[in-house]
Structure formats: structure tokens, C-alpha cells
Enzyme design. Structure first.
Site, PDB file in Angstrom:
ATOM      1  N   GLY A 134       0.840  -1.198   0.000  1.00 13.42           N
ATOM      2  CA  GLY A 134       0.000   0.000   0.000  1.00 13.42           C
ATOM      3  C   GLY A 134       0.870   1.240   0.000  1.00 13.42           C
ATOM      4  N   THR A 136       2.893   3.322   1.691  1.00 13.84           N
ATOM      5  CA  THR A 136       3.496   3.208   3.015  1.00 13.84           C
ATOM      6  C   THR A 136       4.985   3.540   2.993  1.00 13.84           C
ATOM      7  OG1 THR A 136       3.964   0.899   2.497  1.00 13.84           O
ATOM      8  CG2 THR A 136       1.939   1.308   3.721  1.00 13.84           C
ATOM      9  N   ALA A 138       8.399   4.070   4.787  1.00 19.80           N
ATOM     10  CA  ALA A 138       8.994   3.730   6.084  1.00 19.80           C
ATOM     11  C   ALA A 138       9.244   4.986   6.918  1.00 19.80           C
ATOM     12  CB  ALA A 138      10.308   2.987   5.855  1.00 19.80           C
ATOM     13  N   LYS A 189       3.843  -0.015 -10.061  1.00 22.06           N
ATOM     14  CA  LYS A 189       3.809   1.416  -9.660  1.00 22.06           C
ATOM     15  C   LYS A 189       5.219   1.967  -9.495  1.00 22.06           C
ATOM     16  CE  LYS A 189       5.085   0.955  -5.254  1.00 22.06           C
ATOM     17  NZ  LYS A 189       6.003   1.732  -4.454  1.00 22.06           N
ATOM     18  N   ASP A 242      -0.835   3.668  -3.858  1.00 23.61           N
ATOM     19  CA  ASP A 242       0.626   3.555  -3.840  1.00 23.61           C
ATOM     20  C   ASP A 242       1.245   4.299  -5.025  1.00 23.61           C
ATOM     21  OD1 ASP A 242       3.002   2.773  -2.772  1.00 23.61           O
ATOM     22  OD2 ASP A 242       2.761   0.638  -3.140  1.00 23.61           O
ATOM     23  N   SER A 252      10.235   8.808  -2.024  1.00 28.48           N
ATOM     24  CA  SER A 252      10.289   7.707  -2.987  1.00 28.48           C
ATOM     25  C   SER A 252      11.650   7.624  -3.669  1.00 28.48           C
ATOM     26  CB  SER A 252       9.218   7.868  -4.054  1.00 28.48           C
ATOM     27  OG  SER A 252       9.484   6.969  -5.110  1.00 28.48           O
TER      28      SER A 252
HETATM   29  N1  NAD Z   1      11.127   1.570   2.430  1.00 26.34           N
HETATM   30  C1  NAD Z   1       9.838   1.670   2.293  1.00 26.34           C
HETATM   31  O1  NAD Z   1       9.239   2.690   2.626  1.00 26.34           O
HETATM   32  C2  NAD Z   1       9.042   0.511   1.731  1.00 26.34           C
HETATM   33  C3  NAD Z   1       7.658   0.540   1.837  1.00 26.34           C
HETATM   34  C4  NAD Z   1       6.923  -0.517   1.316  1.00 26.34           C
HETATM   35  C5  NAD Z   1       7.578  -1.584   0.718  1.00 26.34           C
HETATM   36  N2  NAD Z   1       8.921  -1.581   0.635  1.00 26.34           N
HETATM   37  C6  NAD Z   1       9.557  -2.729   0.000  1.00 26.34           C
HETATM   38  O2  NAD Z   1      10.253  -3.474   0.995  1.00 26.34           O
HETATM   39  C7  NAD Z   1      11.402  -4.090   0.429  1.00 26.34           C
HETATM   40  C8  NAD Z   1      12.611  -3.711   1.282  1.00 26.34           C
HETATM   41  O3  NAD Z   1      12.769  -2.320   1.170  1.00 26.34           O
HETATM   42  P1  NAD Z   1      13.696  -1.479   2.141  1.00 26.34           P
HETATM   43  O4  NAD Z   1      13.293  -0.076   1.977  1.00 26.34           O
HETATM   44  O5  NAD Z   1      13.684  -2.024   3.524  1.00 26.34           O
HETATM   45  O6  NAD Z   1      15.098  -1.714   1.416  1.00 26.34           O
HETATM   46  P2  NAD Z   1      16.537  -1.351   1.900  1.00 26.34           P
HETATM   47  O7  NAD Z   1      17.343  -0.970   0.723  1.00 26.34           O
HETATM   48  O8  NAD Z   1      16.500  -0.437   3.069  1.00 26.34           O
HETATM   49  O9  NAD Z   1      16.988  -2.820   2.382  1.00 26.34           O
HETATM   50  C9  NAD Z   1      18.286  -3.176   2.509  1.00 26.34           C
HETATM   51  C10 NAD Z   1      18.333  -4.395   3.432  1.00 26.34           C
HETATM   52  O10 NAD Z   1      18.276  -5.599   2.685  1.00 26.34           O
HETATM   53  C11 NAD Z   1      18.881  -6.615   3.447  1.00 26.34           C
HETATM   54  N3  NAD Z   1      19.864  -7.336   2.625  1.00 26.34           N
HETATM   55  C12 NAD Z   1      20.947  -6.831   2.007  1.00 26.34           C
HETATM   56  N4  NAD Z   1      21.624  -7.817   1.371  1.00 26.34           N
HETATM   57  C13 NAD Z   1      20.931  -8.954   1.592  1.00 26.34           C
HETATM   58  C14 NAD Z   1      21.124 -10.306   1.185  1.00 26.34           C
HETATM   59  N5  NAD Z   1      22.156 -10.701   0.438  1.00 26.34           N
HETATM   60  N6  NAD Z   1      20.199 -11.215   1.572  1.00 26.34           N
HETATM   61  C15 NAD Z   1      19.135 -10.858   2.326  1.00 26.34           C
HETATM   62  N7  NAD Z   1      18.907  -9.585   2.745  1.00 26.34           N
HETATM   63  C16 NAD Z   1      19.807  -8.655   2.372  1.00 26.34           C
HETATM   64  C17 NAD Z   1      19.608  -5.948   4.604  1.00 26.34           C
HETATM   65  O11 NAD Z   1      18.883  -6.138   5.792  1.00 26.34           O
HETATM   66  C18 NAD Z   1      19.604  -4.483   4.208  1.00 26.34           C
HETATM   67  O12 NAD Z   1      19.551  -3.620   5.294  1.00 26.34           O
HETATM   68  C19 NAD Z   1      11.491  -3.580  -1.015  1.00 26.34           C
HETATM   69  O13 NAD Z   1      10.959  -4.547  -1.888  1.00 26.34           O
HETATM   70  C20 NAD Z   1      10.610  -2.349  -1.032  1.00 26.34           C
HETATM   71  O14 NAD Z   1      10.005  -2.121  -2.277  1.00 26.34           O
HETATM   72  C21 NAD Z   1       9.689  -0.571   1.149  1.00 26.34           C
END
Ligand code: NAD
Length: 331
Positions: A134, A136, A138, A189, A242, A252
Site C-alpha cells: 500500500g 506506506t 517507512a 507502480k 501507492d 520515494s
Molecule cells: N522503504 C519503504 O518505505 C518501503 C515501503 C513498502 C515496501 N517496501 C519494500 O520493501 C522491500 C525492502 O525495502 P527497504 O526499503 O527495507 O530496502 P533497503 O534498501 O533499506 O533494504 C536493505 C536491506 O536488505 C537486506 N539485505 C541486504 N543484502 C541482503 C542479502 N544478500 N540477503 C538478504 N537480505 C539482504 C539488509 O537487511 C539491508 O539492510 C522492497 O521490496 C521495497 O520495495 C519498502
């Protein structure tokens, strides 16, 4: 109160972990990066969300066994490219019947599988899958701003369980049985957000952004309908909701990455500059391939792909897209 294991300590995993812990759930966070766990345990802070204070009762682990065993919900919050490898490594600790939720947004580029399809593929057909998606960011959930999200699953009982656990005064959770539609929305999206960013980077204004949101939604609906997803899903929180937040928000990273590409950086340089996962670029090959497979016209996806591959110059992108064959809006 539920016991939740969060796999992934990026910005989204940790913001959700904090929210769940603050509302009384028993939360353990795992990361594949040992230093990340050491730093979270030592400081109670996440470097990319410096204003967020993590609850003292939250636990951290480097062991997949510990984060998966005996949990009410196992939550996958790693970037999409790591979902398969993480699931494969965790499989031994995830029993059939386990509720497994996913928040990663994407489509695997070689298999065209969504995240829950990858999880079913790796963990077996008996796990109870729920996609959480959705508008959202972080950064906002981390400071308790009001947010809505969809818990999607054909297994309504599992979706309602996740809905109950994630609901609180700042988070309103809706259910939706169209899990595939919700996931297709979440992946596409991000490609539209790249387009919106490219447009801004080229110096275009709000008129162009509104056009990309609206015509981007048309492309998403066309593909989703051809794939058998519910049209309503695309006009809901995981779709239009979204899409709007990703195309307009300062938070974003897809939008930001697009802006840098519009300003002339290569995709690789732009990702390096953003410094976090840019899921729109990961989803792009699958979006192009699916539009071809289902015979659906998706010009925004097509031009973003051409730009990213260096087949067209960013300064030509607007002229090319504006001079396409004239058509009826509702076609
Ligand atoms: N950030 C947001 O606001 C948000 C909101 C909704 C959905 N998402 C989705 O959530 C997912 C994660 O996003 P994020 O913002 O936390 O990304 P991010 O770039 O902050 O995540 C990086 C993290 O991935 C993990 N990682 C790195 N290498 C890895 C490996 N080899 N194996 C397993 N894990 C590993 C580590 O914990 C690292 O901190 C994405 O698909 C994103 O689209 C993010």
C-alpha cells in the site's frame, strides 16, 4: 499478542518491526548482514531512519532458525532480489501451515513470479501467504504518521490474522483476496514512479506528473486485467494509492532515481547515488516482458526501458511519448 519474526533490517523491515513491538507484539529481527545486527543491538537506531528510536524489548538475531521458529507470522522484508535466496535458506525452519507475509514489491525478472509465488515455490504450497502492500513510506511509519495498507490473500483467515496484528491507532489495514493483483500493482507502480521522476528531472511540471499517474494507471489496469487480476484492486490502496504516493513523495527512491536519470545520469550511477534498493529498475524487465506476453500496450514502461538501456536520450523521451499515434482516452 503475536510473535513475529522479521527477515530484513532495511528501512521497511525495521520500521514495521518497531511498530509491531511498540504495540505489544513480540518481535525478532534478522539480517543477512551481521554488522547491521551488531549496530542495531548496540545503538537501538537505524542509520537511514535517524529520528526513529527502537523499543528496548525488540530482539535481533543473525540466525534464521531463531527468527523463524515458533512465530505466529514470519515477515519477509528483504528487497525483492533477495527473497528467493532468503526463503531457500530459511525453508528448513518454516513449517507448512506457517503464516508468511511479504512486503517486498517486485516481479522476478527471469520467471515473472511475484514475491508470494517465489515464496510458495521455495517454501512449499502449504505455507499461508499474505502480501502486505500500500502507500506506506517507512520514513512516515517510523514516526507514527497515519498509514493504510492492504493485507492480501486468497486465504482470508490468514489475511484477517495479519490485519489484526498490524492494525493500530496509526495503521489501518484492509484485506483483499486478490493477492496477485495487489502484487502486480506494487511492482508496476515503481516503474511509473521512475517515469514520474524522469519527467521531473527533465524539467517537466505537475501537468506531466498527473498525466503519468493517470496514463500509468491505465497501463497497470490493462496488464492486470489481461492477467486475470481484479480491476478494483488497481483503483485501491495498493494500486492508485501507492502509485500517487510513489510518484509524488520526496521519500520515494524510485522517483528520486528517475529524477537523476532525467538529469542525465545512467541508471547505474543513479542507483549508486540513491544508495538503497530501487525496485522499479528490478521490475522493469518483467514489466516489458509481461506487456509483450499479454499483448498489452504499455508506452510508459516501454520508454522508461528504452531510456534505461540507453536506446533513447532523455531529451528525446518527451517528444517521442507526446507524438505517439492519436487515440481515444478510454480505448
Ligand atoms: N522503504 C519503504 O518505505 C518501503 C515501503 C513498502 C515496501 N517496501 C519494500 O520493501 C522491500 C525492502 O525495502 P527497504 O526499503 O527495507 O530496502 P533497503 O534498501 O533499506 O533494504 C536493505 C536491506 O536488505 C537486506 N539485505 C541486504 N543484502 C541482503 C542479502 N544478500 N540477503 C538478504 N537480505 C539482504 C539488509 O537487511 C539491508 O539492510 C522492497 O521490496 C521495497 O520495495 C519498502
Amino acid at each position: 499478542m503475536a510473535s513475529v519474526g522479521v527477515l530484513g533490517a532495511g528501512t521497511w523491515g525495521i520500521a514495521l518491526a518497531r511498530m509491531l513491538s511498540k504495540t505489544g507484539h513480540d518481535v525478532t529481527v534478522w539480517s543477512a548482514i551481521a554488522e547491521e545486527i551488531d549496530s542495531l543491538s548496540a545503538t537501538g537506531k537505524h542509520p537511514k531512519l535517524p529520528h526513529m528510536v527502537l523499543p528496548a524489548q525488540m530482539r535481533y538475531t543473525k540466525e534464521l532458525k531463531e527468527v523463524c521458529t515458533g512465530k505466529d507470522i514470519v515477515l519477509f522484508a528483504v528487497p525483492s532480489v533477495f527473497v528467493r535466496s532468503t526463503a531457500r535458506a530459511a525453508k528448513a525452519f518454516i513449517p507448512q501451515g506457517q503464516i508468511v507475509a511479504d512486503v517486498a514489491k517486485g516481479i522476478e525478472s527471469d520467471t515473472f513470479m511475484t514475491m508470494t509465488q517465489i515464496l510458495a515455490d521455495e517454501l512449499g504450497p502449504g505455507v499461508r501467504l499474505v502480501a502486505l502492500s500500500g502507500p506506506t513510506h517507512a520514513e512516515e511509519v517510523a514516526v507514527d504518521l497515519a498509514t493504510t495498507i492492504v493485507a492480501a490473500s486468497p486465504d482470508l483467515e490468514a489475511a484477517e490474522y495479519v490485519q489484526n496484528v498490524f492494525s493500530n491507532e496509526n495503521m489501518r489495514v484492509y484485506t483483499n483476496e486478490d493477492m496477485h493483483g495487489v502484487e502486480i500493482c506494487g511492482a508496476l507502480k515503481n516503474v511509473m514512479a521512475l517515469a514520474a521522476g524522469i519527467s521531473s528531472g527533465l524539467g517537466q511540471g505537475d501537468n506531466a506528473k498527473a498525466a503519468i499517474i493517470t496514463r500509468g494507471l491505465s497501463e497497470m489496469v490493462r496488464l492486470g486485467s489481461a492477467m486475470g487480476c481484479s480491476r478494483e484492486t488497481f483503483f485501491g490502496l495498493a494500486g492508485l494509492g501507492d502509485l500517487v504516493v510513489t510518484c509524488t513523495s520526496e521519500h520515494s527512491r524510485n522517483n528520486r532515481c528517475g529524477q537523476l536519470i532525467g538529469q542525465g545520469l545512467t541508471a547505474e550511477q543513479a542507483v549508486k547515488e540513491v544508495g538503497m534498493v530501487v525496485e522499479g529498475l528490478n521490475a522493469l524487465p518483467a514489466a516489458v516482458a509481461l506487456s509483450e506476453k499479454y499483448g498489452v500496450e504499455m508506452p510508459i514502461v516501454e520508454y522508461v526501458d528504452a531510456l534505461v538501456k540507453g536506446k533513447i536520450e532523455s531529451r528525446d523521451a518527451v517528444r517521442l511519448i507526446m507524438n505517439r499515434k492519436k487515440k481515444d482516452e478510454t480505448d
